[in-house]
Scaffold this active site. Structure first.
Site, PDB file in Angstrom:
ATOM      1  N   LYS A 253      -9.626  43.993 -44.933  1.00  0.00           N
ATOM      2  CA  LYS A 253      -8.657  44.108 -43.837  1.00  0.00           C
ATOM      3  C   LYS A 253      -9.272  43.718 -42.491  1.00  0.00           C
ATOM      4  O   LYS A 253      -8.696  42.952 -41.722  1.00  0.00           O
ATOM      5  CB  LYS A 253      -8.144  45.560 -43.701  1.00  0.00           C
ATOM      6  CG  LYS A 253      -7.571  46.146 -44.959  1.00  0.00           C
ATOM      7  CD  LYS A 253      -7.058  47.567 -44.752  1.00  0.00           C
ATOM      8  CE  LYS A 253      -8.076  48.598 -44.324  1.00  0.00           C
ATOM      9  NZ  LYS A 253      -9.072  48.944 -45.354  1.00  0.00           N
TER      10      LYS A 253
ATOM     11  N   ARG B 242      -3.026  55.860 -42.606  1.00  0.00           N
ATOM     12  CA  ARG B 242      -3.757  56.208 -43.825  1.00  0.00           C
ATOM     13  C   ARG B 242      -3.177  57.439 -44.506  1.00  0.00           C
ATOM     14  O   ARG B 242      -3.727  57.891 -45.497  1.00  0.00           O
ATOM     15  CB  ARG B 242      -5.216  56.499 -43.470  1.00  0.00           C
ATOM     16  CG  ARG B 242      -6.169  55.303 -43.713  1.00  0.00           C
ATOM     17  CD  ARG B 242      -7.512  55.713 -43.146  1.00  0.00           C
ATOM     18  NE  ARG B 242      -8.643  55.096 -43.726  1.00  0.00           N
ATOM     19  CZ  ARG B 242      -9.375  54.157 -43.106  1.00  0.00           C
ATOM     20  NH1 ARG B 242      -9.001  53.663 -41.945  1.00  0.00           N
ATOM     21  NH2 ARG B 242     -10.460  53.695 -43.665  1.00  0.00           N
TER      22      ARG B 242
ATOM     23  N   ARG C 130     -22.676  45.746 -47.456  1.00  0.00           N
ATOM     24  CA  ARG C 130     -22.127  45.304 -46.160  1.00  0.00           C
ATOM     25  C   ARG C 130     -23.110  45.579 -45.030  1.00  0.00           C
ATOM     26  O   ARG C 130     -23.670  46.665 -44.924  1.00  0.00           O
ATOM     27  CB  ARG C 130     -20.810  46.036 -45.904  1.00  0.00           C
ATOM     28  CG  ARG C 130     -20.149  45.667 -44.596  1.00  0.00           C
ATOM     29  CD  ARG C 130     -18.716  46.078 -44.572  1.00  0.00           C
ATOM     30  NE  ARG C 130     -18.519  47.514 -44.411  1.00  0.00           N
ATOM     31  CZ  ARG C 130     -17.329  48.061 -44.200  1.00  0.00           C
ATOM     32  NH1 ARG C 130     -16.251  47.313 -44.145  1.00  0.00           N
ATOM     33  NH2 ARG C 130     -17.213  49.371 -44.060  1.00  0.00           N
TER      34      ARG C 130
ATOM     35  N   ARG D 200     -23.569  50.544 -41.970  1.00  0.00           N
ATOM     36  CA  ARG D 200     -22.813  51.708 -41.511  1.00  0.00           C
ATOM     37  C   ARG D 200     -23.240  52.953 -42.271  1.00  0.00           C
ATOM     38  O   ARG D 200     -23.453  52.904 -43.476  1.00  0.00           O
ATOM     39  CB  ARG D 200     -21.315  51.475 -41.739  1.00  0.00           C
ATOM     40  CG  ARG D 200     -20.623  50.891 -40.528  1.00  0.00           C
ATOM     41  CD  ARG D 200     -19.222  50.485 -40.793  1.00  0.00           C
ATOM     42  NE  ARG D 200     -18.369  51.516 -41.386  1.00  0.00           N
ATOM     43  CZ  ARG D 200     -17.073  51.364 -41.593  1.00  0.00           C
ATOM     44  NH1 ARG D 200     -16.472  50.233 -41.242  1.00  0.00           N
ATOM     45  NH2 ARG D 200     -16.353  52.318 -42.130  1.00  0.00           N
TER      46      ARG D 200
ATOM     47  N   ARG E 219     -14.853  58.136 -49.961  1.00  0.00           N
ATOM     48  CA  ARG E 219     -13.798  57.427 -49.219  1.00  0.00           C
ATOM     49  C   ARG E 219     -12.751  56.870 -50.188  1.00  0.00           C
ATOM     50  O   ARG E 219     -11.554  56.877 -49.892  1.00  0.00           O
ATOM     51  CB  ARG E 219     -14.414  56.290 -48.381  1.00  0.00           C
ATOM     52  CG  ARG E 219     -15.196  56.829 -47.177  1.00  0.00           C
ATOM     53  CD  ARG E 219     -16.186  55.816 -46.653  1.00  0.00           C
ATOM     54  NE  ARG E 219     -15.567  54.670 -46.036  1.00  0.00           N
ATOM     55  CZ  ARG E 219     -16.198  53.507 -45.835  1.00  0.00           C
ATOM     56  NH1 ARG E 219     -17.463  53.361 -46.205  1.00  0.00           N
ATOM     57  NH2 ARG E 219     -15.574  52.510 -45.257  1.00  0.00           N
TER      58      ARG E 219
HETATM   59  P1  AMP Z   1     -12.778  52.288 -41.345  1.00  0.00           P
HETATM   60  O1  AMP Z   1     -13.646  51.624 -40.323  1.00  0.00           O
HETATM   61  O2  AMP Z   1     -11.350  51.845 -41.284  1.00  0.00           O
HETATM   62  O3  AMP Z   1     -13.340  52.206 -42.744  1.00  0.00           O
HETATM   63  O4  AMP Z   1     -12.750  53.849 -40.960  1.00  0.00           O
HETATM   64  C1  AMP Z   1     -13.945  54.594 -40.944  1.00  0.00           C
HETATM   65  C2  AMP Z   1     -13.613  56.084 -40.937  1.00  0.00           C
HETATM   66  O5  AMP Z   1     -12.868  56.409 -39.749  1.00  0.00           O
HETATM   67  C3  AMP Z   1     -12.758  56.575 -42.093  1.00  0.00           C
HETATM   68  O6  AMP Z   1     -13.503  56.843 -43.272  1.00  0.00           O
HETATM   69  C4  AMP Z   1     -12.154  57.847 -41.479  1.00  0.00           C
HETATM   70  O7  AMP Z   1     -13.109  58.897 -41.450  1.00  0.00           O
HETATM   71  C5  AMP Z   1     -11.901  57.415 -40.042  1.00  0.00           C
HETATM   72  N1  AMP Z   1     -10.565  56.811 -39.889  1.00  0.00           N
HETATM   73  C6  AMP Z   1     -10.263  55.518 -39.600  1.00  0.00           C
HETATM   74  N2  AMP Z   1      -8.962  55.326 -39.562  1.00  0.00           N
HETATM   75  C7  AMP Z   1      -8.379  56.523 -39.862  1.00  0.00           C
HETATM   76  C8  AMP Z   1      -7.045  56.978 -40.014  1.00  0.00           C
HETATM   77  N3  AMP Z   1      -5.996  56.145 -39.867  1.00  0.00           N
HETATM   78  N4  AMP Z   1      -6.847  58.287 -40.314  1.00  0.00           N
HETATM   79  C9  AMP Z   1      -7.873  59.134 -40.465  1.00  0.00           C
HETATM   80  N5  AMP Z   1      -9.158  58.769 -40.360  1.00  0.00           N
HETATM   81  C10 AMP Z   1      -9.415  57.470 -40.060  1.00  0.00           C
END
Ligand code: AMP
Length: 209
Positions: A13, A88, A122, A153, A164
């Protein structure tokens, strides 16, 4: 156009959002990036988000929905935006519906084991973006373009990746049905190459690549 890029972590994404935001000249809104920036700046939102992110859990809906609502209210979002990593949960999707009418949701479909391999390898360069260690021949520690040390990360460690994915299936996947019922859901294979995925996504959105 108001777009949601939806799918499990590692399905591509973010990579596609970076390309689309340039092509379509509308902002890329990544809640994960917003939280990481808040953590770096040491804001109260960052402090609250960090413990959830470290465990691979979702940040509470009220916090996440508030930062998205504030971002979408900014003038640069008037002609549309690309949401990446939000909504989410079904509650987030419902809260989003109250503030914006989403035109299209692109669902990136991918297999869990492939995602574990992808996320585990990654890395990112602050200047040149995302790499996978398999794409780099030779030195996998430094950016092949500028020599900067590549960053992994904290939540891309295998135990956290698996958590996750569990959270994705339990809390996020039900959002697919929500958007299917609204008739705005489209699907793309998230395991294709970056270039092939981009071609399909632009076709789905009805924009020239
Ligand atoms: P991402 O970079 O999209 O993989 O997000 C990293 C982390 O940020 C996730 O594992 C969640 O802990 C938090 N996070 C990101 N977007 C959301 C969301 N829409 N709702 C809740 N937590 C989020």
């Amino acid at each position: 156009m108001k777009i949601v890029l939806f799918g499990p972590p590692g399905a591509g994404k973010g990579t596609q959002a970076v390309r689309l935001t340039e092509r379509m000249a509308i902002p890329h809104i990544s809640t994960g990036d917003m939280f990481r920036a808040a953590i770096q700046q040491g804001t109260p939102t960052g402090l609250e988000a960090k413990s959830y992110m470290d465990r691979g859990e979702l940040v509470p809906d009220e916090v996440t929905t508030r930062i998205v609502a504030e971002r979408i209210a900014k003038p640069d979002c008037q002609n549309g935006f690309i949401l990446d990593g939000f909504p989410r949960t079904v509650a987030q999707a419902q809260a989003l519906a109250d503030i914006a009418e989403i035109d299209v949701v692109v669902n990136f479909v991918a297999d869990d084991e492939a995602l574990v391999r992808r996320l585990g390898g990654r890395r990112s360069c602050p200047t040149h973006g995302i790499y996978h260690i398999d794409w780099i021949s030779g030195d996998k520690v430094h950016c092949p373009e500028c020599g900067e040390t590549l960053v992994k990360r904290a939540d891309d460690e295998e135990t956290t990746i698996r958590n996750r994915l569990t959270v994705y299936h339990a809390q996020t996947a039900p959002v697919v049905d929500y958007y299917q019922r609204k008739g705005v859901l489209k699907e793309v294979d998230g395991m294709l190459s970056v270039a092939d995925t981009y071609k399909i996504v632009t076709e789905l959105l009805g924009v020239a690549p």
